[in-house]
Each structure stands twice: as structure tokens, then as C-alpha cells.
Design a protein around this motif. Structure first.
Motif, PDB file in Angstrom:
ATOM      1  N   ALA A   1      -3.376   7.641  -1.553  1.00 13.17           N
ATOM      2  CA  ALA A   1      -2.402   6.222  -1.487  1.00 13.17           C
ATOM      3  C   ALA A   1      -3.013   5.328  -2.661  1.00 13.17           C
ATOM      4  O   ALA A   1      -2.306   4.456  -3.236  1.00 13.17           O
ATOM      5  CB  ALA A   1      -2.169   5.598  -0.233  1.00 13.17           C
ATOM      6  N   ILE A   2      -4.338   5.034  -2.664  1.00 12.80           N
ATOM      7  CA  ILE A   2      -5.100   4.073  -3.495  1.00 12.80           C
ATOM      8  C   ILE A   2      -4.792   4.654  -4.846  1.00 12.80           C
ATOM      9  O   ILE A   2      -4.534   3.735  -5.639  1.00 12.80           O
ATOM     10  CB  ILE A   2      -6.741   4.166  -3.098  1.00 12.80           C
ATOM     11  CG1 ILE A   2      -6.871   3.547  -1.742  1.00 12.80           C
ATOM     12  CG2 ILE A   2      -7.323   3.283  -4.247  1.00 12.80           C
ATOM     13  CD1 ILE A   2      -8.188   3.842  -1.373  1.00 12.80           C
ATOM     14  N   GLU A   3      -4.996   5.868  -5.273  1.00  8.28           N
ATOM     15  CA  GLU A   3      -4.979   6.482  -6.591  1.00  8.28           C
ATOM     16  C   GLU A   3      -3.364   6.453  -6.986  1.00  8.28           C
ATOM     17  O   GLU A   3      -2.978   5.769  -8.130  1.00  8.28           O
ATOM     18  CB  GLU A   3      -5.041   7.844  -6.532  1.00  8.28           C
ATOM     19  CG  GLU A   3      -6.615   8.210  -6.553  1.00  8.28           C
ATOM     20  CD  GLU A   3      -6.794   9.555  -6.529  1.00  8.28           C
ATOM     21  OE1 GLU A   3      -5.860  10.606  -6.538  1.00  8.28           O
ATOM     22  OE2 GLU A   3      -7.977  10.058  -5.951  1.00  8.28           O
ATOM     23  N   ARG A   4      -2.302   6.624  -6.173  1.00  7.53           N
ATOM     24  CA  ARG A   4      -0.951   6.161  -6.582  1.00  7.53           C
ATOM     25  C   ARG A   4      -0.692   4.676  -6.720  1.00  7.53           C
ATOM     26  O   ARG A   4      -0.124   4.354  -7.914  1.00  7.53           O
ATOM     27  CB  ARG A   4      -0.125   6.410  -5.358  1.00  7.53           C
ATOM     28  CG  ARG A   4       1.398   6.604  -5.357  1.00  7.53           C
ATOM     29  CD  ARG A   4       2.033   6.940  -4.226  1.00  7.53           C
ATOM     30  NE  ARG A   4       3.231   6.269  -4.097  1.00  7.53           N
ATOM     31  CZ  ARG A   4       3.501   5.018  -3.714  1.00  7.53           C
ATOM     32  NH1 ARG A   4       2.510   4.469  -3.365  1.00  7.53           N
ATOM     33  NH2 ARG A   4       4.778   4.598  -3.473  1.00  7.53           N
ATOM     34  N   LEU A   5      -1.212   3.786  -5.906  1.00  7.24           N
ATOM     35  CA  LEU A   5      -1.089   2.520  -6.164  1.00  7.24           C
ATOM     36  C   LEU A   5      -1.789   1.818  -7.390  1.00  7.24           C
ATOM     37  O   LEU A   5      -1.179   1.068  -8.261  1.00  7.24           O
ATOM     38  CB  LEU A   5      -1.696   1.573  -5.029  1.00  7.24           C
ATOM     39  CG  LEU A   5      -0.790   1.561  -3.575  1.00  7.24           C
ATOM     40  CD1 LEU A   5      -1.533   1.131  -2.479  1.00  7.24           C
ATOM     41  CD2 LEU A   5       0.635   0.948  -3.812  1.00  7.24           C
ATOM     42  N   GLU A   6      -2.895   2.516  -7.700  1.00  2.65           N
ATOM     43  CA  GLU A   6      -3.745   1.835  -8.974  1.00  2.65           C
ATOM     44  C   GLU A   6      -2.905   2.493 -10.265  1.00  2.65           C
ATOM     45  O   GLU A   6      -2.925   1.821 -11.275  1.00  2.65           O
ATOM     46  CB  GLU A   6      -4.831   2.551  -8.962  1.00  2.65           C
ATOM     47  CG  GLU A   6      -5.835   1.751  -8.010  1.00  2.65           C
ATOM     48  CD  GLU A   6      -7.463   2.207  -7.968  1.00  2.65           C
ATOM     49  OE1 GLU A   6      -7.275   3.449  -8.127  1.00  2.65           O
ATOM     50  OE2 GLU A   6      -8.067   1.708  -7.324  1.00  2.65           O
ATOM     51  N   ARG A   7      -2.196   3.776  -9.996  1.00  2.40           N
ATOM     52  CA  ARG A   7      -1.486   3.887 -11.159  1.00  2.40           C
ATOM     53  C   ARG A   7      -0.187   3.302 -11.388  1.00  2.40           C
ATOM     54  O   ARG A   7       0.259   2.869 -12.452  1.00  2.40           O
ATOM     55  CB  ARG A   7      -0.980   5.766 -10.988  1.00  2.40           C
ATOM     56  CG  ARG A   7      -1.902   6.580 -11.363  1.00  2.40           C
ATOM     57  CD  ARG A   7      -1.029   7.962 -11.275  1.00  2.40           C
ATOM     58  NE  ARG A   7      -0.390   8.461 -10.341  1.00  2.40           N
ATOM     59  CZ  ARG A   7      -1.001   9.089  -9.039  1.00  2.40           C
ATOM     60  NH1 ARG A   7      -2.463   9.086  -9.227  1.00  2.40           N
ATOM     61  NH2 ARG A   7      -0.340   9.255  -8.042  1.00  2.40           N
ATOM     62  N   LEU A   8       0.503   2.882 -10.187  1.00  2.00           N
ATOM     63  CA  LEU A   8       1.965   1.991 -10.243  1.00  2.00           C
ATOM     64  C   LEU A   8       1.427   0.555 -10.715  1.00  2.00           C
ATOM     65  O   LEU A   8       2.279   0.289 -11.350  1.00  2.00           O
ATOM     66  CB  LEU A   8       2.269   1.709  -8.707  1.00  2.00           C
ATOM     67  CG  LEU A   8       3.264   2.853  -8.273  1.00  2.00           C
ATOM     68  CD1 LEU A   8       3.444   2.464  -6.582  1.00  2.00           C
ATOM     69  CD2 LEU A   8       4.518   2.812  -8.982  1.00  2.00           C
ATOM     70  N   LYS A   9       0.095   0.109 -10.430  1.00  2.00           N
ATOM     71  CA  LYS A   9      -0.096  -1.259 -10.991  1.00  2.00           C
ATOM     72  C   LYS A   9       0.023  -1.382 -12.617  1.00  2.00           C
ATOM     73  O   LYS A   9       0.301  -2.267 -13.046  1.00  2.00           O
ATOM     74  CB  LYS A   9      -1.455  -1.668 -10.641  1.00  2.00           C
ATOM     75  CG  LYS A   9      -1.746  -2.978 -10.854  1.00  2.00           C
ATOM     76  CD  LYS A   9      -2.971  -3.492 -10.114  1.00  2.00           C
ATOM     77  CE  LYS A   9      -3.389  -4.874 -10.642  1.00  2.00           C
ATOM     78  NZ  LYS A   9      -4.494  -5.537  -9.981  1.00  2.00           N
ATOM     79  N   THR A  10      -0.224  -0.266 -13.190  1.00  2.00           N
ATOM     80  CA  THR A  10      -0.271  -0.232 -14.532  1.00  2.00           C
ATOM     81  C   THR A  10       1.213   0.119 -15.159  1.00  2.00           C
ATOM     82  O   THR A  10       1.660  -0.168 -16.331  1.00  2.00           O
ATOM     83  CB  THR A  10      -1.182   0.933 -15.286  1.00  2.00           C
ATOM     84  OG1 THR A  10      -0.813   2.226 -14.831  1.00  2.00           O
ATOM     85  CG2 THR A  10      -2.563   0.656 -14.886  1.00  2.00           C
TER      86      THR A  10
ATOM     87  N   PHE B   1      -3.546  -4.979  -0.771  1.00  2.00           N
ATOM     88  CA  PHE B   1      -4.608  -4.404  -1.067  1.00  2.00           C
ATOM     89  C   PHE B   1      -4.853  -4.509  -2.950  1.00  2.00           C
ATOM     90  O   PHE B   1      -5.901  -4.738  -2.945  1.00  2.00           O
ATOM     91  CB  PHE B   1      -4.298  -2.749  -1.047  1.00  2.00           C
ATOM     92  CG  PHE B   1      -5.382  -1.863  -1.478  1.00  2.00           C
ATOM     93  CD1 PHE B   1      -6.608  -2.034  -1.344  1.00  2.00           C
ATOM     94  CD2 PHE B   1      -5.169  -1.077  -2.415  1.00  2.00           C
ATOM     95  CE1 PHE B   1      -7.601  -1.199  -1.802  1.00  2.00           C
ATOM     96  CE2 PHE B   1      -5.996  -0.139  -3.100  1.00  2.00           C
ATOM     97  CZ  PHE B   1      -7.569  -0.312  -2.837  1.00  2.00           C
ATOM     98  N   LEU B   2      -3.969  -4.382  -3.521  1.00  2.00           N
ATOM     99  CA  LEU B   2      -4.131  -4.510  -4.844  1.00  2.00           C
ATOM    100  C   LEU B   2      -3.318  -5.730  -5.303  1.00  2.00           C
ATOM    101  O   LEU B   2      -2.070  -5.853  -5.436  1.00  2.00           O
ATOM    102  CB  LEU B   2      -3.463  -3.419  -5.748  1.00  2.00           C
ATOM    103  CG  LEU B   2      -4.160  -2.122  -5.807  1.00  2.00           C
ATOM    104  CD1 LEU B   2      -3.620  -1.211  -6.656  1.00  2.00           C
ATOM    105  CD2 LEU B   2      -5.799  -2.319  -6.086  1.00  2.00           C
TER     106      LEU B   2
END
Length: 178
Positions: free
Chosen positions: A137-146, A92-93
Motif C-alpha cells: 500500500a505504501i509503494e502504491r501510494l508513493e507511485r500514485l503521488k507522482t 499518510f502522504l
């Protein structure tokens, strides 16, 4: 020799082999490909006959048989092990960052057309993620990416062993169901 002793011996050999590589090389050569294959196999082993996918921009239920996966961004049905021109494990990301590279909630089956030729079909993937996995889940992944994440060799070997076991279990479920 007991199964536990054999497993411990195999793990020791894998650790010795892992020392021959930088951790990033070990991830890319041994762990990530196995992880991606496991993701596809587990999706193919799911007993559900209908799978949610985006077809022509709309969320639909797509019918499939055991051993087959549905591309989440176009609805194409392919064997889980159809190869590089068939089914991929889309992220996804898209990133090679360790923080999300091996994150299961960031991955889903995608056909090569969507994953490679359409650069992951990001709009459709986002729609699918929102409907199936939820905005959290999207918000969590976007945080993890940073975030920054590094793996130790022992952790990578243990991940590889766990992914291989899950892959074998998924293949066994498909074989038993056919």
C-alpha cells in the motif's frame, strides 16, 4: 415523484452549482471535507472494540467504543465528530495532489495534535501503515503521488453524492448501535 427521480433532480442541481466553481475549488470546498468526515465516521462506526495504533513508538491495540476513533499515531481516543481541535483525517502522504487527495488508503483518523502540531507524525504514520495496510500500500501510494490526476465536474458530483451516502450510512450504524 419517485426516489430515483428525486435523486436525479438533486444531482442535476448539484451539477449546475458545480459549474459556478473551478474544479479545484469545488474539490476543496465540497468534496474533500465531506470525504474526510466520511473517513472518520466510517472509522467510528466500525464494530471492532480494539483498534491498532502507534503508542509511544510501539504498535498496540487501543480500546474504544462505537462512535469513537483512535488516533493511529498516538492512540488518543476521541469522538469521530469532535471537531477541528479534536479529530482530523490525517493523510499518510501529505499533498494536495488529486492523485492521492481522495485516496482512502492514504487516510486514517488522527488527533489534531499529531496531524497539525506534529505535521502528521510521519514516522509513526509510516510504522502504522506498514503494520496495518502493508508495504504494498505504501509503494502504491508513493507511485500514485507522482502521477497526475484531474477530475471532471460530473465525477466530482458523483463522488460527493457517494460520500454523503456513506457518511449517512455510517452515522445510522452508530445510532443503531448506541
Amino acid at each position: 415523484m419517485s426516489p430515483e427521480e428525486r435523486a436525479a433532480r438533486a444531482r442535476t442541481r448539484m451539477l449546475e452549482k458545480a459549474k459556478e466553481f473551478q474544479t479545484s475549488t469545488y474539490v476543496n470546498r465540497f468534496v474533500a471535507p465531506l470525504f474526510q468526515k466520511m473517513i472518520r465516521a466510517e472509522a467510528g462506526a466500525e464494530p471492532r472494540q480494539y483498534v491498532t495504533a502507534v503508542v509511544d513508538g510501539v504498535i498496540r491495540q487501543v480500546e474504544r467504543e462505537l462512535g469513537y476513533c483512535v488516533c493511529v499515531t498516538c492512540g488518543k481516543v476521541l469522538r469521530w465528530d469532535s471537531g477541528i481541535k479534536g479529530l482530523h483525517t490525517g493523510h499518510f502522504l501529505a499533498s494536495r495532489r488529486n492523485s492521492i487527495l481522495l485516496e482512502e488508503s492514504n487516510c486514517a483518523p488522527q488527533c489534531s495534535g499529531c496531524n497539525f502540531y506534529r505535521s502528521g507524525a510521519p514516522q509513526e504514520f509510516r510504522l502504522w501503515m506498514r503494520m496495518v495496510r502493508g508495504p504494498e500500500a505504501i509503494e502504491r501510494l508513493e507511485r500514485l503521488k507522482t502521477e497526475s490526476r484531474s477530475f471532471g465536474r460530473e465525477e466530482l458530483v458523483d463522488m460527493r453524492i457517494a460520500y454523503a451516502a456513506r457518511l449517512a450510512a455510517a452515522e445510522a450504524r452508530m445510532k443503531a448501535g448506541q
